[in-house]
Design a protein around this motif. Structure first.
Motif, PDB file in Angstrom:
ATOM      1  N   ILE B 271       0.860  -1.195   0.000  1.00 27.16           N
ATOM      2  CA  ILE B 271       0.000   0.000   0.000  1.00 27.16           C
ATOM      3  C   ILE B 271       0.897   1.245   0.000  1.00 27.16           C
ATOM      4  N   ALA B 272       0.620   2.148  -0.912  1.00 31.11           N
ATOM      5  CA  ALA B 272       1.370   3.411  -0.979  1.00 31.11           C
ATOM      6  C   ALA B 272       0.570   4.506  -0.264  1.00 31.11           C
ATOM      7  N   PHE B 273       1.297   5.538   0.222  1.00 25.36           N
ATOM      8  CA  PHE B 273       0.632   6.615   0.974  1.00 25.36           C
ATOM      9  C   PHE B 273       1.132   7.980   0.525  1.00 25.36           C
ATOM     10  N   ILE B 274       0.206   8.914   0.484  1.00 25.70           N
ATOM     11  CA  ILE B 274       0.601  10.311   0.319  1.00 25.70           C
ATOM     12  C   ILE B 274      -0.190  11.156   1.314  1.00 25.70           C
ATOM     13  N   GLY B 275       0.510  12.121   1.930  1.00 32.20           N
ATOM     14  CA  GLY B 275      -0.141  12.999   2.890  1.00 32.20           C
ATOM     15  C   GLY B 275      -0.256  14.399   2.332  1.00 32.20           C
ATOM     16  N   CYS B 276      -0.355  15.360   3.209  1.00 32.36           N
ATOM     17  CA  CYS B 276      -0.522  16.733   2.790  1.00 32.36           C
ATOM     18  C   CYS B 276       0.021  17.635   3.892  1.00 32.36           C
ATOM     19  N   GLY B 277       0.811  18.637   3.507  1.00 37.53           N
ATOM     20  CA  GLY B 277       1.362  19.568   4.469  1.00 37.53           C
ATOM     21  C   GLY B 277       2.889  19.642   4.421  1.00 37.53           C
ATOM     22  N   ASN B 278       3.506  18.566   3.961  1.00 37.00           N
ATOM     23  CA  ASN B 278       4.963  18.506   3.840  1.00 37.00           C
ATOM     24  C   ASN B 278       5.666  19.014   5.105  1.00 37.00           C
ATOM     25  N   MET B 279       5.456  18.295   6.189  1.00 33.14           N
ATOM     26  CA  MET B 279       6.011  18.683   7.487  1.00 33.14           C
ATOM     27  C   MET B 279       7.536  18.658   7.494  1.00 33.14           C
ATOM     28  N   ARG B 280       8.094  19.399   8.440  1.00 35.54           N
ATOM     29  CA  ARG B 280       9.532  19.597   8.495  1.00 35.54           C
ATOM     30  C   ARG B 280      10.325  18.290   8.544  1.00 35.54           C
ATOM     31  N   TYR B 281       9.795  17.253   9.219  1.00 35.20           N
ATOM     32  CA  TYR B 281      10.605  16.053   9.440  1.00 35.20           C
ATOM     33  C   TYR B 281      10.180  14.866   8.560  1.00 35.20           C
ATOM     34  N   ASN B 282       9.398  15.129   7.500  1.00 37.30           N
ATOM     35  CA  ASN B 282       8.912  14.045   6.628  1.00 37.30           C
ATOM     36  C   ASN B 282      10.017  13.187   6.027  1.00 37.30           C
ATOM     37  N   ASP B 283      11.175  13.780   5.781  1.00 30.78           N
ATOM     38  CA  ASP B 283      12.305  13.045   5.201  1.00 30.78           C
ATOM     39  C   ASP B 283      12.835  11.981   6.146  1.00 30.78           C
ATOM     40  N   TYR B 284      12.605  12.144   7.423  1.00 31.78           N
ATOM     41  CA  TYR B 284      13.284  11.320   8.430  1.00 31.78           C
ATOM     42  C   TYR B 284      12.357  10.327   9.096  1.00 31.78           C
ATOM     43  N   LEU B 285      11.162  10.173   8.541  1.00 37.53           N
ATOM     44  CA  LEU B 285      10.209   9.233   9.110  1.00 37.53           C
ATOM     45  C   LEU B 285      10.599   7.799   8.756  1.00 37.53           C
ATOM     46  N   ARG B 286      10.030   6.846   9.493  1.00 37.91           N
ATOM     47  CA  ARG B 286      10.271   5.425   9.228  1.00 37.91           C
ATOM     48  C   ARG B 286      10.125   5.167   7.727  1.00 37.91           C
ATOM     49  N   VAL B 287       8.988   5.590   7.167  1.00 36.48           N
ATOM     50  CA  VAL B 287       8.839   5.602   5.712  1.00 36.48           C
ATOM     51  C   VAL B 287       8.754   7.072   5.303  1.00 36.48           C
ATOM     52  N   PRO B 288       9.834   7.586   4.690  1.00 33.35           N
ATOM     53  CA  PRO B 288       9.790   9.000   4.280  1.00 33.35           C
ATOM     54  C   PRO B 288       8.520   9.267   3.470  1.00 33.35           C
ATOM     55  N   LEU B 289       7.834  10.335   3.843  1.00 36.12           N
ATOM     56  CA  LEU B 289       6.439  10.514   3.431  1.00 36.12           C
ATOM     57  C   LEU B 289       6.282  11.482   2.262  1.00 36.12           C
ATOM     58  N   SER B 290       5.721  10.969   1.159  1.00 35.46           N
ATOM     59  CA  SER B 290       5.334  11.842   0.045  1.00 35.46           C
ATOM     60  C   SER B 290       4.215  12.752   0.523  1.00 35.46           C
ATOM     61  N   SER B 291       4.193  13.973  -0.006  1.00 35.12           N
ATOM     62  CA  SER B 291       3.226  14.925   0.516  1.00 35.12           C
ATOM     63  C   SER B 291       2.942  16.020  -0.501  1.00 35.12           C
ATOM     64  N   ILE B 292       1.793  16.644  -0.335  1.00 35.03           N
ATOM     65  CA  ILE B 292       1.509  17.847  -1.109  1.00 35.03           C
ATOM     66  C   ILE B 292       1.892  19.038  -0.230  1.00 35.03           C
ATOM     67  N   ASP B 293       2.776  19.857  -0.764  1.00 38.56           N
ATOM     68  CA  ASP B 293       3.228  21.042  -0.032  1.00 38.56           C
ATOM     69  C   ASP B 293       2.329  22.196  -0.429  1.00 38.56           C
ATOM     70  N   HIS B 294       1.615  22.748   0.562  1.00 35.68           N
ATOM     71  CA  HIS B 294       0.773  23.890   0.174  1.00 35.68           C
ATOM     72  C   HIS B 294       1.424  25.226   0.478  1.00 35.68           C
ATOM     73  N   GLY B 295       2.752  25.237   0.494  1.00 32.19           N
ATOM     74  CA  GLY B 295       3.449  26.531   0.556  1.00 32.19           C
ATOM     75  C   GLY B 295       3.103  27.326   1.788  1.00 32.19           C
ATOM     76  N   THR B 296       3.287  26.697   2.955  1.00 32.35           N
ATOM     77  CA  THR B 296       2.834  27.297   4.207  1.00 32.35           C
ATOM     78  C   THR B 296       3.448  28.679   4.450  1.00 32.35           C
ATOM     79  N   ALA B 297       4.773  28.777   4.269  1.00 32.62           N
ATOM     80  CA  ALA B 297       5.433  30.053   4.537  1.00 32.62           C
ATOM     81  C   ALA B 297       4.893  31.129   3.592  1.00 32.62           C
ATOM     82  N   GLU B 298       4.656  30.745   2.344  1.00 31.90           N
ATOM     83  CA  GLU B 298       4.105  31.669   1.358  1.00 31.90           C
ATOM     84  C   GLU B 298       2.679  32.096   1.759  1.00 31.90           C
ATOM     85  N   LEU B 299       1.893  31.155   2.236  1.00 29.73           N
ATOM     86  CA  LEU B 299       0.542  31.485   2.722  1.00 29.73           C
ATOM     87  C   LEU B 299       0.613  32.516   3.849  1.00 29.73           C
ATOM     88  N   GLY B 300       1.549  32.307   4.773  1.00 27.89           N
ATOM     89  CA  GLY B 300       1.704  33.224   5.897  1.00 27.89           C
ATOM     90  C   GLY B 300       2.107  34.616   5.431  1.00 27.89           C
TER      91      GLY B 300
END
Lengths: 339, 339
Positions: B271-300
């Motif tokens: 099973i494959a997974f994709i999340g949303c938010g692209n959190m700071r530590y996604n690269d370092y998770l047990r399974v590095p997590l694909s994500s949709i980055d909604h440009g949080t800093a840009e939104l702010g």
């Protein structure tokens, strides 16, 4: 017609002073009375006029908070917990971030004091006391958290960081490690105290403490992963490679573990790691990360209560409140998964 | 003697109006002039009297922010970025957390308005519009972010969440998955729009969209891991198990991946997974997590700029600003490690 304190007092058969104290979050009102008053205020949709109250009392009913980096989970969790305590007492939280820049911190403190706040809370990134001597000239009470200045008589809420260092290092020793390195912070009191705890433990167990086993780093809050990665690369190049590393905080440990795995080594078999802060997602990391939990939510709660006291009575002898840390073992020091 | 705006204007050969505009963060002053004025203010240690300015202008030079949970990295990062923009214009940020509780949110909004703020920013956890009709009676302009109310004419800054849903689902389809489930939010506009994007894509590719492939959940912000874990256990029990899951956000995906690994399955092979938010530590998770980055800093940043505009000129036709999302591929959808 607008509801007055008098109406609420009469309805409940208590004095106006009591109702007013509840509104101001005064702690000498019993929990039951407090609840009754708040319930009645809600029923009547009582709207205190904050501006008028502020002008009359000289209070602003706001608390200022300056943190080095809001995205670091420690400061976010601290702010959340603090905010909860203030909300329960009808105080608002004004938030500023120094981005670990002493100049921005000075600006932010000036802005907050000029604006008018009842209490200032700071985790300072200042290398010296200059800011705080200036603060001493102001009438606004302040409270340091997380980072203390040993020679400054100020209110402080934080971890017992010597104990943090001792606890982390002792855990690595108990796991059988003999060559223990420390990726350290610098210029802040937690950095200094954790290093001291680390050294205490090595001395107590007569373990070697070569100078190059301590790698002091800057920017461990907002750039912890990259900094930890770089520091670990240095340690991996040593002739006598360490078999365990106590890292200043969790992001630093994440970066150090990455560098270790990239070098083809195993964690914890070749090198074990422990961090500090017990971040929300530590269980789910590539290598679940052992950490010292310094009770962040508890720190925020205690700081909030002390801030409310100082808001009510600014002149108080400085108090230092230390929250005892706890050890959380995970795979990075060989703990098997509990769940 | 206190330094006055007049002194600064005279020193630099500009008008008092220009200096005053720089101080108020007005955007129609050129960058060079702005820098010169700020430099001179610093040299002279100019201290504007905020309280006096506030009383004279009716402005408080503060912006209120209400978020559902500060520890969720999205809101922390948003607040940090927003705070940076406000700081550059001498505005302070008053922060409140609703803890995803509509009643606390109502209280916090009332408290902020009573206290006096120039603009209010909210990521609302309200199921209905009631709060905002009340807000419409106030003179304080407000700006919704992250979560919109489709039938409310209000300023909004957020992601294009239909596109978020389409992008995540398309990525899973392109990776060859055919049975794609969605752990969804509910009652908020991002939840509704991401679900719509997911359905759009399945329809476009004529893929099955059985009803039980969508698991709607509450509390995906502050309890995302536990909620995602539970939702995934439901999906794992289905006769036709999904081969990929689009999760409402990253914490939810972390929990769902945990449940999958606990069931003895492999990610992404089974099973494959994709999340949303692209959190700071996604690269370092047990399974590095694909994500949709909604440009949080840009939104702010964008929200900060719009807030400053509204502070200067509250009456403006509602604007809706959508930041386009981007895809970040990692191991949870089969990307090989880039570093």
């Amino acid at each position: 017609m607008a509801v007055r304190l008098k109406d609420i007092a009469r309805d409940l058969g208590v004095s106006v002073v009591t109702v007013s104290k509840v509104l101001r979050g005064n702690s000498d009102i019993g929990e039951e009375t407090r609840k009754r008053v708040l319930k009645r205020m809600k029923e009547l949709n009582y709207q205190p006029n904050m501006l008028a109250r502020g002008l009359a009392s000289g209070k602003t009913y706001t608390v200022g908070l300056v943190v080095p980096d809001l995205v670091h989970p420690f400061f976010a969790e601290f702010a959340k917990s603090l905010g909860g305590v203030l909300r329960a007492s009808n105080r608002a939280l004004i938030l500023a971030s120094s981005e670990e820049d002493p100049e921005i911190e000075r600006q932010e403190i000036r802005t907050l004091l000029r604006r008018g706040i009842d209490v200032l809370l700071i985790a300072s990134c200042q290398p010296s006391l200059r800011n705080f001597y200036e603060l001493g000239d102001e009438r606004t009470p302040y409270l340091l958290f997380d980072r203390n200045f040993p020679h400054l008589a100020a209110h402080f809420v934080g971890s017992d960081d010597v104990l943090v260092g001792e606890m982390a290092t002792r855990h690595l020793i108990e796991r059988g490690h003999k060559r223990i390195a420390h990726i350290a912070g610098q210029s802040t009191s937690p950095a200094h105290d954790r290093l001291r705890g680390y050294k205490n433990m090595l001395a107590e167990h007569r373990l070697p403490a070569p100078e190059n086993y301590v790698v002091p780093c800057d920017h461990l809050e907002e750039a912890g992963v990259a900094t930890g990665h770089k520091a670990m690369q240095k340690l991996l190049k040593l002739d006598q490679r360490p078999d365990a590393v106590f890292c200043y905080n969790d992001p630093t440990a994440i970066g150090a573990i990455e560098a270790t795995l990239e070098a083809g080594l195993r964690v914890p078999e070749d090198i074990a790691f422990i961090g500090c802060g017990n971040m929300r997602y530590n269980d789910y990391l590539r290598v679940p990360l052992s950490s010292i939990d310094h009770g962040t939510a508890e720190l925020g709660r205690i700081a909030g209560e002390l801030a409310l006291e100082l808001a009510g009575k600014p002149e108080q002898p400085p108090r230092s409140i230390l929250v005892p840390p706890t050890l959380v073992e995970r795979a990075s020091t060989g703990a098997r998964k509990a769940r």
